[in-house]
Write an enzyme that holds these catalytic residues in place. Structure first.
Site, short mmCIF file in Angstrom:
data_model
loop_
_atom_site.label_atom_id
_atom_site.label_comp_id
_atom_site.label_asym_id
_atom_site.label_seq_id
_atom_site.Cartn_x
_atom_site.Cartn_y
_atom_site.Cartn_z
CG ASN A 147 -50.18 -35.38 20.78
OD1 ASN A 147 -49.14 -35.49 21.43
ND2 ASN A 147 -51.25 -34.79 21.27
NE ARG A 286 -49.41 -26.86 27.44
CZ ARG A 286 -49.50 -27.80 26.52
NH1 ARG A 286 -49.45 -27.47 25.23
NH2 ARG A 286 -49.64 -29.07 26.85
CD GLN A 315 -55.56 -24.32 25.28
OE1 GLN A 315 -54.78 -23.95 24.43
NE2 GLN A 315 -55.66 -25.59 25.60
CG HIS A 334 -54.53 -26.85 22.01
ND1 HIS A 334 -54.22 -26.70 23.33
CD2 HIS A 334 -53.54 -27.62 21.48
CE1 HIS A 334 -53.10 -27.35 23.61
NE2 HIS A 334 -52.67 -27.91 22.50
#
Length: 396
Positions: A147, A286, A315, A334
């Site tokens: 990704n 991050r 998260q 995200h």
């Protein structure tokens, strides 16, 4: 038989989709640089389906059932009474995503006596205490490059969102039903001619710079390893030896570094204060690379003109997390690396890793982070080798 514990994000609020916006996705056979896409023996899903949520199961159900393995899939991952906590002690394999991470700190690894393999469905294994994984001879793998381009596209989108003031302009025509052109453009600029910096020129960082070059910006970057001269010439890049120097030279900064002890809270009030007033930061790496409250303060004082991030800590973040309401933000939950296109690749990659693991075959080096008690493959190139490989789930 192995017990495979998979932590995925919840299904859509309206239920798992019976249909999709498109009937197919493009077929990608390789990545820039020559690495091939995941190549499992077979897949049991249709590319373009929602695979990263609980009902999607990463397309693994039939494969694991046919092999006599036990598959447990949940989105309940936090707290002592969570499904993840209850199932972990008897799990042989744990799979989760950076978008909805199952934090594996040293204490959790210690109680997971059967655990032999941890897989990230996507890229980024800092939710795992890598030092603890090394001590317990646990293999850590991720689907490298699956990704990367997805994240690079998202980063470029966020840069344009901030500089062109897209979010407030969109809100004028949707939420407010207005036509306030002056309000919408009072913070809108052209990206053309700006100085843009990238921290960490790995796969994602280089892909971002390659996509930004046609905008006629001045591109700067910093990394521990300088890019080949041919790449610098092709893209018109200026190498800067340190983050401290880079941030003083750019109008827009895009962060793509892994979370390590070196980058943890790297951006504090002092470093942010050295940037040009009115700079923009985009962070698809991050969240803990920046101090949360320092970002809020910089936006409130105007030191930063905007902050766009696709990453949070923890998260999911709490409902009153200040990044939800800080001024001039373009935050997303995200999603950069979990487009339906990316899901097809990282789901196939997870299956490839499992096939090799069950067949006692070597896992591709580019997928390996930790193996045989040491950093390996991509992990050796991405993380420190001095016993500080990753902060893991510190503070989780």
């Amino acid at each position: 038989m192995a017990k495979v514990l998979v932590v995925l994000y919840p299904d859509p609020l309206d239920g798992y989709p019976p249909t999709y916006a498109r009937d197919s996705i493009p077929v990608i056979t390789g990545y820039p640089g020559g690495q091939t896409v995941p190549s499992p023996a077979a897949i049991d899903f249709t590319p373009g389906q929602l695979l990263g949520s609980v009902s999607g199961e990463l397309g693994l159900r039939k494969f694991l059932d046919d092999g006599g393995n036990e598959l447990v899939v949940t989105s309940d991952k936090d707290g002592p009474d969570s499904v993840f906590e209850r199932e972990l002690p008897t799990a042989d394999v744990v799979i989760s995503q950076p978008f909805w991470p199952a934090y594996l700190d040293a204490a959790r690894i210690e109680k997971a006596k059967n655990l032999r393999l941890v897989i990230t469905a996507g890229i980024g294994s800092d939710h795992v205490d890598l030092d603890a994984a090394m001590r317990h001879d646990i293999t850590v793998a991720e689907v490298t490059y699956s990704n990367s381009i997805s994240v690079a596209e998202h980063a470029v989108m966020l840069i344009l969102d901030l500089v062109r003031n897209f979010v407030p302009a969109h809100e004028w025509v949707t939420s407010r039903r207005g036509w306030n052109i002056a309000d919408a453009v009072s913070r809108s600029y052209d990206l053309e001619g700006m100085d843009v910096g990238v921290i960490a020129a790995g796969r994602i960082g280089v892909a971002v710079m390659r996509r930004l070059k046609p905008f006629d910006v001045h591109l700067f970057y910093t990394d521990k390893r300088r890019l080949p001269e041919a790449t610098e010439t092709e893209l018109g890049l200026t190498f800067v030896p340190s983050v401290a120097e880079l941030v003083t030279r750019v109008d827009v900064l895009s962060i793509h570094a892994p979370l390590t002890h070196e980058t943890f809270h790297l951006f504090d009030s002092a470093l942010l204060g050295t940037m040009r007033r009115g700079s923009y930061i985009v962070n698809t790496a991050r969240a803990e690379i920046l101090e949360r409250d320092a970002v809020v303060e910089a936006l409130e004082t105007g030191q930063l003109a905007g902050y766009a991030g696709d990453v949070w800590y923890p998260q999911p973040p709490e409902a009153d997390h200040p990044w939800r309401t800080m001024p001039n933000n373009a935050m997303t939950p995200h999603i950069s690396g979990t487009s339906l296109s990316a899901q097809a690749r990282y789901s196939a990659g997870v299956r490839e890793i499992l096939e090799d693991y069950f067949d006692h075959k070597p896992i591709r080096p580019e997928y390996l982070i930790v193996d045989s008690g040491a950093l390996a493959g991509t992990g050796e190139a991405s993380y420190s080798t001095d016993g500080t490989g990753s902060p893991g789930s510190s503070g989780q």
